[in-house]
Design a protein around this motif. Structure first.
Motif, PDB file in Angstrom:
ATOM      1  N   ARG A  25      41.011  48.283  38.974  1.00 59.80           N
ATOM      2  CA  ARG A  25      40.752  46.879  39.327  1.00 59.80           C
ATOM      3  C   ARG A  25      40.987  45.959  38.143  1.00 59.80           C
ATOM      4  NH1 ARG A  25      35.334  47.044  42.853  1.00 59.80           N
ATOM      5  NH2 ARG A  25      35.206  44.971  41.991  1.00 59.80           N
ATOM      6  N   LEU A  26      40.598  46.382  36.952  1.00 58.46           N
ATOM      7  CA  LEU A  26      40.840  45.566  35.764  1.00 58.46           C
ATOM      8  C   LEU A  26      42.331  45.473  35.469  1.00 58.46           C
ATOM      9  CD1 LEU A  26      39.875  43.865  33.454  1.00 58.46           C
ATOM     10  CD2 LEU A  26      39.379  45.942  32.183  1.00 58.46           C
ATOM     11  N   ARG A  27      43.048  46.574  35.638  1.00 55.91           N
ATOM     12  CA  ARG A  27      44.507  46.537  35.436  1.00 55.91           C
ATOM     13  C   ARG A  27      45.161  45.602  36.448  1.00 55.91           C
ATOM     14  NH1 ARG A  27      43.527  51.993  34.819  1.00 55.91           N
ATOM     15  NH2 ARG A  27      44.471  52.464  36.820  1.00 55.91           N
ATOM     16  N   ALA A  28      44.686  45.601  37.690  1.00 52.19           N
ATOM     17  CA  ALA A  28      45.222  44.703  38.714  1.00 52.19           C
ATOM     18  C   ALA A  28      44.941  43.246  38.358  1.00 52.19           C
ATOM     19  CB  ALA A  28      44.638  45.043  40.083  1.00 52.19           C
ATOM     20  N   LEU A  29      43.751  42.969  37.847  1.00 57.36           N
ATOM     21  CA  LEU A  29      43.419  41.604  37.434  1.00 57.36           C
ATOM     22  C   LEU A  29      44.319  41.156  36.289  1.00 57.36           C
ATOM     23  CD1 LEU A  29      41.696  39.058  37.516  1.00 57.36           C
ATOM     24  CD2 LEU A  29      40.047  40.229  36.039  1.00 57.36           C
ATOM     25  N   LEU A  30      44.525  42.002  35.297  1.00 56.43           N
ATOM     26  CA  LEU A  30      45.423  41.645  34.184  1.00 56.43           C
ATOM     27  C   LEU A  30      46.845  41.422  34.677  1.00 56.43           C
ATOM     28  CD1 LEU A  30      44.136  44.022  31.392  1.00 56.43           C
ATOM     29  CD2 LEU A  30      43.871  41.551  31.528  1.00 56.43           C
ATOM     30  N   ALA A  31      47.298  42.233  35.621  1.00 53.54           N
ATOM     31  CA  ALA A  31      48.639  42.050  36.181  1.00 53.54           C
ATOM     32  C   ALA A  31      48.742  40.731  36.936  1.00 53.54           C
ATOM     33  CB  ALA A  31      48.994  43.221  37.099  1.00 53.54           C
ATOM     34  N   ALA A  32      47.654  40.292  37.589  1.00 50.87           N
ATOM     35  CA  ALA A  32      47.649  39.010  38.296  1.00 50.87           C
ATOM     36  C   ALA A  32      47.604  37.839  37.322  1.00 50.87           C
ATOM     37  CB  ALA A  32      46.468  38.942  39.267  1.00 50.87           C
ATOM     38  N   LEU A  33      46.924  38.010  36.181  1.00 52.43           N
ATOM     39  CA  LEU A  33      46.805  36.936  35.194  1.00 52.43           C
ATOM     40  C   LEU A  33      48.046  36.791  34.315  1.00 52.43           C
ATOM     41  CD1 LEU A  33      43.127  37.461  34.026  1.00 52.43           C
ATOM     42  CD2 LEU A  33      44.031  35.452  35.221  1.00 52.43           C
ATOM     43  N   ALA A  34      48.735  37.867  34.046  1.00 49.68           N
ATOM     44  CA  ALA A  34      49.857  37.849  33.098  1.00 49.68           C
ATOM     45  C   ALA A  34      50.923  36.799  33.421  1.00 49.68           C
ATOM     46  CB  ALA A  34      50.471  39.238  32.989  1.00 49.68           C
ATOM     47  N   PRO A  35      51.379  36.671  34.662  1.00 48.47           N
ATOM     48  CA  PRO A  35      52.405  35.657  34.939  1.00 48.47           C
ATOM     49  C   PRO A  35      51.886  34.221  34.845  1.00 48.47           C
ATOM     50  CG  PRO A  35      52.128  37.126  36.836  1.00 48.47           C
ATOM     51  CD  PRO A  35      51.118  37.509  35.814  1.00 48.47           C
TER      52      PRO A  35
END
Length: 50
Positions: A25-35
């Motif tokens: 879930r944290l990796r998914a959040l970082l992937a959503a924030l990165a762009p």
């Protein structure tokens, strides 16, 4: 800090060494924030993405 989201989502510190970032879930959040780097993201948008 550098976030890599193509392939395996991971973070690297300033030396390029892998940095532990927690569970899926944290990796998914970082992937959503990165762009969105440098821009605001609404909670609703992040919930939809994650």
């Amino acid at each position: 800090m550098r976030y890599l989201i193509l392939g395996v989502t991971e973070a690297r510190d300033e030396t390029g060494a892998p940095f532990p970032i927690g569970g899926a879930r944290l990796r998914a959040l970082l992937a959503a924030l990165a762009p969105r780097a440098g821009r605001r993201a609404s909670v609703a948008d992040l919930v939809d993405d994650v």
